[in-house]
Write an enzyme that holds these catalytic residues in place. Sequence first.
Site, PDB file in Angstrom:
ATOM      1  N   THR A 205       0.909  -1.229   0.167  1.00 48.81           N
ATOM      2  CA  THR A 205      -0.062   0.105   0.028  1.00 48.81           C
ATOM      3  C   THR A 205       0.700   1.243   0.158  1.00 48.81           C
ATOM      4  OG1 THR A 205      -1.953  -1.286   1.126  1.00 48.81           O
ATOM      5  CG2 THR A 205      -1.831   1.386   1.281  1.00 48.81           C
ATOM      6  N   ASP A 206       1.887   1.165   0.860  1.00 50.21           N
ATOM      7  CA  ASP A 206       2.850   2.408   0.878  1.00 50.21           C
ATOM      8  C   ASP A 206       3.411   2.603  -0.570  1.00 50.21           C
ATOM      9  OD1 ASP A 206       2.922   3.228   3.385  1.00 50.21           O
ATOM     10  OD2 ASP A 206       4.018   2.081   4.128  1.00 50.21           O
TER      11      ASP A 206
END
Length: 496
Positions: A205-206
């Site tokens: 997600t990062d």
Amino acid sequence: SAYDSKQKATAPKQALQFLATGRMPTKMSLLKGVKVLDLTRVLAGPWCTMMLGDLGASVIKLERPGIGDDTRSWGPPFLKSKTKRGDDDDMSTYFASLNRNKKSLALNLKHPHGLHITKKLCTEWADVVIENFKPGTMEQLGLDYNSVLQRANPALIYCSITGFGPTGPLSQRPGYDVIISAMYGLMSITGSEESGPVKTGVALTDVLTGTLANSAILAALHQRNATGKGQRVDASLMESQLAGLVNIAGSSLNTTKFKTKRWGTAHASIVPYQAFVCSCGEALVIGAGNDVQYQHLCKVLLLGTANNDDSVDESRLLLQEDQFATNSKRVQHRHVLIPLLERLFRQRTRDEWLQITEEYSASNNGGAETALFPHGPIRSVPEAFACEQALHRDMVMEVEHPELVEPIRLPGVPVKYNSNIQASSLFDHEDISIPAGNKSDLLRMIPPPMLGEHTQEILHDVLDMSYDEIRELEIEGAISCWKRATEKEFDENMQR
């Protein structure tokens, strides 16, 4: 103080652009002249700014004196420093993997002079400012985009990366990859039914958020070339995560009959499309994305089980049974097909299946090495970087660091250009390390910096500060330096 007096007595010097070394005129820097002030830490923001640096942008990474980016302490493993001051000077491999092609300025935002320098960099030097503070922090510092930075620097691209977005009921919450993946769907579909929800092995997600922020910044820079005006860009982990659900999101949003579940290595809509354990205990992943590929898989299994009458019969069933004839039927009869495939793959080792598959593909494809159906071994991370294709594509780079005992090995730049890319440097006299054995487009690379490694150089070259002014700021606690040069060394370095 001398610093205060100079600010009042003289107009700030027009900041120098970071310049390429100029010793390789046939090479280019796609983002040459683009100046980025990086106020981010941990992963999403540093990933974004590293990609900009890889393309030749000039990146100043602003860090807290004595602490720096949180990931500096995230280890082991650590890369050993040449200093004798203790283990705190070692560099974590986590930090190194996200911060090449940047310069480190250790500066205290809570100190008036530190804040003043930051504002000057934002308004008089930067083309792009990227931050990932909790919403409201930049306003508290007097660095908010709408009322301060935009007015002082109308061409500025200001990118804010947050957990949940700058507005809304959850906007004030801090955002962490694992929390976002839990709250917004990814964890619910990751793992198997037996394992329960699990997080991904890497903070995807990062990574996705940083990648989207990078593309948004490039789009904003493109528009600025036409209009002369900058703008604010907002990226959040939550929005990136929801968008990243892609086909799962589409199914869930458009039918009430669709129920998400955890498939392990399998696929909800394609069968077979998963890992199979072989007799050696190692696994092979098979992907039959269409009926032709499935037929080729069946023929490989028939070849591999030729010496076992029972297995040969089962292999023939794969081709003959109508319930396996199309993908939709295979999805419907998954519970019958998968156990059958599992038994067949256990007849040989992983390497034997790979060899049989490659020989079959070559004999049925005019000798070409193109696989007739997707397949591959499950490799460890070291095995993945050591494989022939990764090495051929320069996905391992080794670079010397003047402050570390041994060279750093880093993942290569994943996107290649037909014109070679040259990383920018802060000074036109500066040497940039050339990764050992590197043939990739990134021919020169600034190693990940030590904390405050470039504080003196940045303050001199960008803000035209003298040795005495910089020393006074350090004594006051506004800045810190990795290694403070003597006045003689400082003058010699700056006169090169």
